[in-house]
Design a protein around this motif. Structure first.
Motif, PDB file in Angstrom:
ATOM      1  N   UNK A  26       0.125   6.810  -2.237  1.00 51.57           N
ATOM      2  CA  UNK A  26       0.787   5.987  -2.731  1.00 51.57           C
ATOM      3  C   UNK A  26      -0.023   4.879  -2.403  1.00 51.57           C
ATOM      4  N   UNK A  27      -0.597   4.824  -1.125  1.00 47.96           N
ATOM      5  CA  UNK A  27      -1.944   3.626  -1.460  1.00 47.96           C
ATOM      6  C   UNK A  27      -3.053   3.944  -2.644  1.00 47.96           C
ATOM      7  N   UNK A  36      -7.765  -1.488   0.456  1.00 50.99           N
ATOM      8  CA  UNK A  36      -7.499  -3.149   0.688  1.00 50.99           C
ATOM      9  C   UNK A  36      -5.565  -2.854   0.574  1.00 50.99           C
ATOM     10  N   UNK A  37      -5.032  -1.380  -0.221  1.00 42.50           N
ATOM     11  CA  UNK A  37      -3.375  -1.260  -0.039  1.00 42.50           C
ATOM     12  C   UNK A  37      -3.506  -1.087   1.123  1.00 42.50           C
ATOM     13  N   UNK A  38      -4.223   0.412   1.990  1.00 41.60           N
ATOM     14  CA  UNK A  38      -3.783   0.438   3.120  1.00 41.60           C
ATOM     15  C   UNK A  38      -3.482  -0.082   3.969  1.00 41.60           C
ATOM     16  N   UNK A  39      -4.814  -1.323   4.021  1.00 41.42           N
ATOM     17  CA  UNK A  39      -4.586  -2.343   5.177  1.00 41.42           C
ATOM     18  C   UNK A  39      -4.322  -3.643   5.180  1.00 41.42           C
ATOM     19  N   UNK A  40      -4.627  -3.622   3.855  1.00 41.50           N
ATOM     20  CA  UNK A  40      -4.071  -5.114   3.584  1.00 41.50           C
ATOM     21  C   UNK A  40      -4.076  -6.080   3.907  1.00 41.50           C
ATOM     22  N   UNK A  41      -6.028  -6.198   4.224  1.00 39.91           N
ATOM     23  CA  UNK A  41      -6.605  -7.555   4.196  1.00 39.91           C
ATOM     24  C   UNK A  41      -7.296  -7.709   3.223  1.00 39.91           C
ATOM     25  N   UNK A 302       3.664  -6.801  -2.409  1.00 38.40           N
ATOM     26  CA  UNK A 302       2.986  -6.406  -0.886  1.00 38.40           C
ATOM     27  C   UNK A 302       2.645  -4.574  -0.875  1.00 38.40           C
ATOM     28  N   UNK A 303       2.177  -4.197  -1.040  1.00 42.43           N
ATOM     29  CA  UNK A 303       1.990  -2.780  -1.641  1.00 42.43           C
ATOM     30  C   UNK A 303       1.915  -2.097  -0.279  1.00 42.43           C
ATOM     31  N   UNK A 304       1.288  -2.978   0.598  1.00 47.31           N
ATOM     32  CA  UNK A 304       1.132  -1.865   2.556  1.00 47.31           C
ATOM     33  C   UNK A 304       2.034  -2.337   2.746  1.00 47.31           C
ATOM     34  N   UNK A 305       2.830  -3.576   2.561  1.00 42.69           N
ATOM     35  CA  UNK A 305       4.183  -3.499   3.377  1.00 42.69           C
ATOM     36  C   UNK A 305       5.422  -2.199   2.908  1.00 42.69           C
ATOM     37  N   UNK A 306       5.076  -2.030   1.804  1.00 41.81           N
ATOM     38  CA  UNK A 306       6.026  -1.149   0.706  1.00 41.81           C
ATOM     39  C   UNK A 306       6.024   0.132   1.373  1.00 41.81           C
ATOM     40  N   UNK A 307       4.908   0.324   1.426  1.00 45.10           N
ATOM     41  CA  UNK A 307       4.415   1.732   1.619  1.00 45.10           C
ATOM     42  C   UNK A 307       4.804   1.834   3.270  1.00 45.10           C
TER      43      UNK A 307
END
Lengths: 342, 330
Positions: A26-27, A36-41, A302-307
């Motif tokens: 998904x990331x 960035x999608x993986x870490x959310x930074x 908020x892709x990190x949160x969704x994933x």
């Protein structure tokens, strides 16, 4: 039984691997930089990004990236939420228990009401009672949940004023965070207002739990009814009649147990749809659970949160599946035996 | 005095448009200590008859009439339904075909046997009763020839063989000390050694306990070794009844004759590829039953008169329901 448990556990591990693979992909599928999608930074400067990239092996093959991602997940690092820049793991630890509480109470309500009503309908098959129960279960199943939730708030909170309409607990009570499950925390705490708080929490959970429980309860009614009808047709019920047992004895000793086995088997399946209903209900009743948080994350991209939210939710649903499977095996001697090819 | 005396029992299947007469005025009498065979093809209504006697037919689907239903001289038709059921379930027990399907798959054999032991045979307080129940179960298992009772009590039905399950079913039936045992094809789908065991067990119960047995079977040949008297049915109608010897040596009804002829014998002289003796056609389906004698279209001796149902004629206890019985040939 032990062998059965080990087999389920191995199935669990492989499903987990697949789920993490899905979350990981998904990331890459979401728009933006996979790292960035993986870490959310989102606010990281170039040096920090390079350091992160080394941690996640972004230069290496996809397989190594996946394993480093797995490493992070297992060590409990789910990244930061893009919207709030807080660690997702701690947010989930705060929110997930509320959802679990709501869904388990709803499941309990659905089973406690639905299954006996279904049995009653089957026992009075082809009579008025059966028709009435079937009609109501059909109506209950067709009502949209958001409408029902709003209606329940309108009637029971605003018109009648019996039950609170939003939240998990009134703000006047202060409960220490121990397990995250509010009701357990209240019972563990040694405040003077412990029982008032408990009563308040119970009053808060009744309305949303009943709204969530309605649709699964109607499914349980129909499930219990059809399985009971099947069971009543079997030869061992006929043989029990010939044995001279009364109808009551036949129902309690033989029919209910065999019908329950079939119903328990479907609980795991129904639980997934119950979680979806719980999410919608959380929004209506401002329940501080994972559902509301996840829907907010979707709005905020908020892709990190969704994933990670999806990952944790699916793991929870899968654990419930395993628990129902084990209950099924505990109740049914036939399922315990079959150790090969199933 | 007759143990069981049933006259003109009919069973109707309640249909959407019209009802179907599945069993048409069948009579059956049984004496005490008698083993009676009830023989007919599959679909001839013999299982229905047995289930009607024991009263386990679903009342919303079947309607049962009888002109007479006497049990040990007591007219059961005059009694309210609850009393009738109480009397029948006290004195009559039944075992079914497919014994594994007749045992609750989620309950151990021991529990199922325990609940069959009637309350009236126990005395004392409830903990004493529990002990007595346990003892009674072990005794019952010994009586049907199961020696490893602990193994049997703790297992579930699917863990035992078909023949063992049938023994357990017989033990359950014996728990109430019945006077009449109805055995509905007890050995269907069983190997012949196991079949022999079950039949020998039934025969010894008959001789030692003077228990009457109604043995239902589709195989005339097989039953003859174990029965004193035989009733033959065809497509829900009564055909012939008499002692085993009468039926076997001098059948009066063309159908019984055909049944006997159809079983091959060791000393038969048949040319190669010759056809074995059978009646033409097959048993009629319930939706298209012939009027009168239901054997009519297949019967080698049928004449115009056969469209009227024949009356039962009695020749010294040998009853036959045919206009053109074979009696004159002997």
């Amino acid at each position: 039984m032990l062998l059965f448990f080990v087999r389920r556990l191995s199935l669990f591990l492989f499903t987990m691997l697949l789920l993490t693979w899905f979350a990981f992909s998904l990331a890459h599928l979401f728009p933006g930089d996979p790292l960035i999608n993986l870490t959310g930074q989102v606010n990281a400067n170039p040096e920090q990004l390079i350091a992160l990239g080394q941690q996640y092996h972004t230069e290496d093959h996809m397989i190594f990236q996946y394993f480093s991602y797995l490493e992070h997940i297992i060590s409990g690092d789910l990244g930061l939420s893009m919207a709030s820049q807080l660690p997702i793991a701690s947010e989930l630890a705060n929110l997930l228990p509320a959802t679990i509480e709501l869904s388990i109470v709803a499941l309990a309500i659905a089973m406690i009401t639905g299954v006996p009503i279904g049995f009653v309908a089957a026992i009075y098959h082809k009579r008025k009672v059966d028709d009435v129960i079937l009609t109501f279960s059909m109506i209950g199943y067709s009502i949209p949940i958001f409408w029902l939730g709003l209606l329940a708030v309108l009637i029971f909170s605003i018109e009648l004023g019996w039950l609170p309409s939003a939240g998990q607990l009134s703000l006047i009570y202060e409960i220490d965070h121990v397990t995250g499950f509010l009701i357990i925390d209240i019972l563990l705490s040694d405040n003077t207002y412990k029982w008032q708080a408990f009563a308040d929490a119970t009053a808060h959970i009744i309305l949303p739990a009943c709204v969530v429980a309605l649709a699964p309860a109607t499914i349980f009614i129909r499930l219990a009814r059809t399985t009971m009808l099947e069971i009543l047709e079997t030869s061992y019920i006929k043989a029990a009649k010939a044995k001279g047992l009364s109808f009551r004895q036949i129902i309690y000793r033989h029919a209910v147990r065999n019908a329950m086995i079939q119903v328990v088997r479907h609980v795991g399946l129904q639980f997934a749809s119950l979680m979806t209903l719980a999410m919608v209900t959380e929004v209506i009743f401002s329940w501080p659970g994972i559902g509301r948080w996840l829907i907010d994350s979707i709005y905020q991209r908020d892709y990190t949160a969704i994933q990670n939210g999806l990952l944790v939710l699916s793991i929870f649903i899968f654990i419930v599946h395993i628990i129902t499977d084990l209950t099924y095996a505990g109740l049914n001697p036939l399922a315990r035996e079959r150790s090969y090819g199933s | 005095m007759n143990l069981l005396d049933i006259r003109n029992l009919s069973i109707e299947l309640i249909g959407q448009k019209h009802d179907i007469l599945a069993v048409d005025r069948v009579s059956l009498t049984m004496k005490e200590g008698e083993v009676r065979g009830l023989v007919g093809e599959s679909g001839s209504g013999k299982s229905l008859l047995a289930q009607a006697i024991i009263g386990v037919l679903d009342e919303s689907r079947w309607r049962v009439h009888a002109d007479r239903f006497h049990w040990r001289g007591q007219d059961l038709l005059r009694l309210p339904i609850e009393e009738r059921k109480a009397i029948i379930s006290k004195d009559v027990a039944m075992i079914f075909q497919e014994p594994i399907a007749c045992l609750d798959p989620t309950t151990t054999i021991g529990e199922q046997l325990e609940e069959a032991v009637p309350e009236s045979m126990l005395y004392g307080f409830f903990w004493q009763k529990r002990q007595q129940r346990k003892k009674a179960v072990i005794k019952l298992l010994h009586r049907v020839g199961i020696k490893q009772h602990t193994m049997c009590i703790n297992s579930y039905p699917h863990q035992l063989t078909e023949a063992l399950c049938q023994r357990v079913m017989i033990a359950i039936a014996l728990a109430r000390r019945p006077i009449l045992l109805i055995a509905d094809e007890p050995t269907a789908a069983m190997e012949s050694t196991n079949q022999g065991q079950i039949f020998r067990l039934l025969a010894s119960l008959n001789q030692l306990k003077n228990m009457s047995i109604l043995l239902i079977s589709h195989d005339l040949e097989n039953v003859t070794h174990w029965t004193h008297t035989i009733t033959v049915m065809y497509s829900g109608q009564f055909v012939e009844a008499g002692t085993t010897k009468q039926i076997f040596t001098k059948p009066y009804h063309p159908y019984t004759q055909a049944l006997l002829d159809s079983s091959p014998k060791a000393n038969m002289h048949l040319p190669a590829k010759a056809r074995l003796m059978t009646l033409p056609g097959s048993i009629p389906i319930l939706q298209h039953l012939p009027i009168g004698c239901r054997l009519g279209p297949r019967c080698p001796r049928a004449q115009k008169q056969c469209v009227n149902a024949p009356k039962v004629k009695n020749y010294h206890g040998h009853q036959v329901s045919c206009h053109f019985s074979l009696k004159d040939l002997y």
